[in-house]
Write a protein that holds these residues in place. Sequence first.
Motif, short mmCIF file in Angstrom:
data_model
loop_
_atom_site.label_atom_id
_atom_site.label_comp_id
_atom_site.label_asym_id
_atom_site.label_seq_id
_atom_site.Cartn_x
_atom_site.Cartn_y
_atom_site.Cartn_z
N ASP A 22 40.95 35.98 52.29
CA ASP A 22 40.04 35.37 51.32
C ASP A 22 39.26 34.18 51.87
O ASP A 22 38.26 33.77 51.30
CB ASP A 22 40.80 34.94 50.06
CG ASP A 22 41.51 36.11 49.39
OD1 ASP A 22 42.12 36.91 50.12
OD2 ASP A 22 41.47 36.21 48.15
N GLU A 41 42.35 48.65 48.17
CA GLU A 41 43.79 48.94 48.19
C GLU A 41 44.15 50.17 47.36
O GLU A 41 45.33 50.47 47.20
CB GLU A 41 44.56 47.72 47.69
CG GLU A 41 44.35 46.53 48.60
CD GLU A 41 45.14 45.30 48.19
OE1 GLU A 41 45.42 45.16 46.98
OE2 GLU A 41 45.47 44.50 49.07
N LYS A 85 39.41 50.02 44.18
CA LYS A 85 39.79 48.78 43.52
C LYS A 85 38.66 47.75 43.63
O LYS A 85 38.37 46.99 42.72
CB LYS A 85 41.04 48.22 44.20
CG LYS A 85 41.51 46.89 43.66
CD LYS A 85 42.75 46.41 44.41
CE LYS A 85 43.29 45.12 43.82
NZ LYS A 85 44.40 44.57 44.62
N LEU A 142 37.26 39.53 43.83
CA LEU A 142 36.32 39.48 44.96
C LEU A 142 35.24 40.55 44.81
O LEU A 142 34.14 40.43 45.33
CB LEU A 142 37.07 39.71 46.28
CG LEU A 142 38.18 38.72 46.59
CD1 LEU A 142 38.94 39.13 47.84
CD2 LEU A 142 37.61 37.30 46.76
N ALA A 180 45.40 32.28 48.87
CA ALA A 180 44.44 32.99 48.02
C ALA A 180 44.43 32.46 46.60
O ALA A 180 43.41 32.47 45.93
CB ALA A 180 44.76 34.48 48.03
C1 BGC Z 1 42.69 41.90 46.84
C2 BGC Z 1 42.57 41.38 48.26
C3 BGC Z 1 42.75 39.89 48.26
C4 BGC Z 1 44.05 39.50 47.58
C5 BGC Z 1 44.24 38.01 47.49
C6 BGC Z 1 43.98 41.41 46.22
O1 BGC Z 1 44.03 41.80 44.89
O2 BGC Z 1 42.69 43.30 46.84
O3 BGC Z 1 41.33 41.73 48.81
O4 BGC Z 1 42.75 39.41 49.57
O5 BGC Z 1 44.05 40.02 46.28
O6 BGC Z 1 43.23 37.43 46.76
#
Ligand code: BGC
Length: 817
Positions: A375, A513, A634, A683, A360
């Motif tokens: 991601d 989250e 979030k 995102l 990510a």
């Molecule tokens: C996000 C996730 C994402 C992860 C890695 C987190 O902060 O809530 O959706 O997959 O970061 O980028």
Amino acid sequence: MVRTTTDDDLQAAHAPSAGAGPGATPAAVRGTDDPWTLVFEGFDPADEGRREALCTLGNGYQAVRGAAPESRADGVHYPGTYAGGFFNRLPDRVGGLAVETESMVNLPNWLLLELGPAEIVEQRVTLDLRRGLLTRVVRLADAGGRRTTVRQRRLVHMGQRHLAALQTVVMPENWSGRLEVRSGIDGAVSNAGVARYRDMASRHLRVRGLAEPDPETVLLTATTTQSELLVAVAARTRVDRGRAERELERSRGLVAHRMAVEVRAGEPVTVEKTVALVTSRDVAVSHPATAAVDELASAPDFESLLASHELAWGRLWRRFRVDLRGPATVETLRTLRLGLFHVLQTASPHDLDLDAGVPARGLHGEAYRGHVFWDEIFVLPLLTLRMPQLARALLHYRVRRLDAARRAAREVGHRGAMYPWQSGSDGREESQWMHLNPLSGRWIPDVSRLQRHVGLAVAFDVWQYYQATGDLDFLAGHGAEVILETARFFADLTAHDAALDRYRIRGVIGPDEYSTRYPGATTPGVDDNAYTNVMAVWLWHRAEDTLAALPTTRRTELLERLDLGAAERMHWDVLRRRLYVPFRADGVLEQFHGASALPELDLEDYRRRYGDLQRMDRILEAEGRSVDDYQVSKQADALMLFYLLSADELRELLGGLGYALPPDAIRRTISHHLAHTVHGSTLSALVHAWVLARAHREDSLEHFERALRSDLADVQGGTTAEGVHLGAMAGSVDLLQRCFGGLETRADVLWVNPHWPARYGELGFTIEYRGLTLDLRVSGREVRIAAADGPGTPVRVGCDGEVRPLGPGDAVRFAAG
Ligand code: BGC
């Protein structure tokens, strides 16, 4: 500060000229019209981490942060070096709990190059995106009043995965005498790039050997403590001025050459360091150390390496071409290219046989310990349309971990395959059990592993890849199994609720989250996350489509091998019609069952008090409350459905379940969720930009700009230093092509139905579609598509309901109504 300059400026600033030498006082930065170049002036300790991450150079196989070669990890600088898929596990205790954590390992630092004690009085760092070249010009002054200009250029070779090089040109301005250079490899490194993890175990490497295979070369070998991977780094240092005195230094995990050379004022001296990094994960290698030394033996000088490196980047950029033509588009274009650049430095043609997923945060830092999340759903669309074989290789990362996903499903009492929320070396769940809230200093239980939706993303990626490429070999060979086993797992997650006379999926976490349990609940998870449920229904539909697409023999084989009988498939059909999806009485799609019953928070009041609410979870926890107890998200969750599916598709899926989704309910659903989202993930802006594109153009563009600038502007206030956000980077480019540009691969037609924002001028890009290379231009409502000459069979392209054939060498023009 980021400024821009043109190639010509650089040449002028860096070209050696009689008497002045290469690094003579850098010319003032002029011009802001080069969409290929980023310039960082001066030195700001507080901003150094962001600059290092943004100036990371890599080639998909390895990467090195843009740290100063003389720097060590000291809280300001962090010279991290990483290789894709190179992981190690360490046992630890966090928050009173015994845990084991897997991390992408920080490898020996080959950048190390010191030039004797001096203060930096001026610095300019230039990142040339087109050439993959990082140039640093510094002026040094020492206590004795000696002034020196140094120009350093570095590359991580895009054509030869093992090679990297650092060229240093030293120009004594007002002194002659002895120049001391120390050039080596530091193996005494640890994973210390993220402040929050600093109390955790971090020593992944044991140095095994420090050697001098030839008088110009030093070699360091090290193994990881648990995975017993081996890494060998060899570095050759040459000084262009006669024979430098050399001394070998070998101590405490570091091997270096100390060199001394006589220099004269006004006469530049060049030090070239060429590096080869090989690991035991490489194929066709006997021992990494021999391979590294062999690689170096045939590595030419810096200029030749740079020439072939540029050619390799040139080839990549041809495939990944993105242009914006029009006034005021330079900055947008530069930022788009910066994103593409970092995506390609993480996932490149070298990944074709690497077995690494899409971390990510790239190979750019240690946030999330190099783990792979969902991601890739934001990254793959970009790759699939330009280098399908690369997308396929990245999907293979998941295919190879299907058995681990099956084991994980069994462990929690289910059939099928359960992909982990965080994935590393072998595909087991790598999510942490506790995480630190830096605001309160408390360790908090982490239940994010309940994000079962990650498997839906994997299956979605497989299906999208097949849709875009028509690659039946992949689908029949491996993809189908991923789809069917994931479909099976989600079916097994459901349970019938007699009162509702519907099936439900309980105790999970959606993409948001900040909703991990009901208030006061002792067990984590929420029920019927709308995103998860609707995508599960989508998957049960695609599972049947997958079976229908397979050649008969393969279908029979697979059904038999997976023991997937008629009864189980009939049950999927029941689920396609009877899964529960939570709606409020007013038709708004809820995030999960009961979400709207939670109390509201006065977000305006919090905004006044805290300013930035992205980490509302931490703010509330520090206040002794829990974000779970309120209607705060979030990131986009239910709205992800509008990102992945068209309104028609969504309506059809819901219709099959007996739910209606009239246009006004869509509008209210979007504004309801938007009002409760604090965009704590980069995102989120991406998804909202997409969702708002048709109806709320200005808001959409605002979100797009935010997503686009996530790392350049470090919108999360400090996270870029720990690694870039690949999803936002790739997703922003993808947004231009698929959302604003309206590009869609559906039912064997390449559709382009643009809603193009005039402010970005004309969009030009190149894609590969079913064997043809297509050049697309979109401006306003006009679309032009030209196919490159060469072999290939005609494809079908469409706009506004009109479909036309397009063969090699043909061009079509549409004017959407
Ligand atoms: C996000 C996730 C994402 C992860 C890695 C987190 O902060 O809530 O959706 O997959 O970061 O980028």
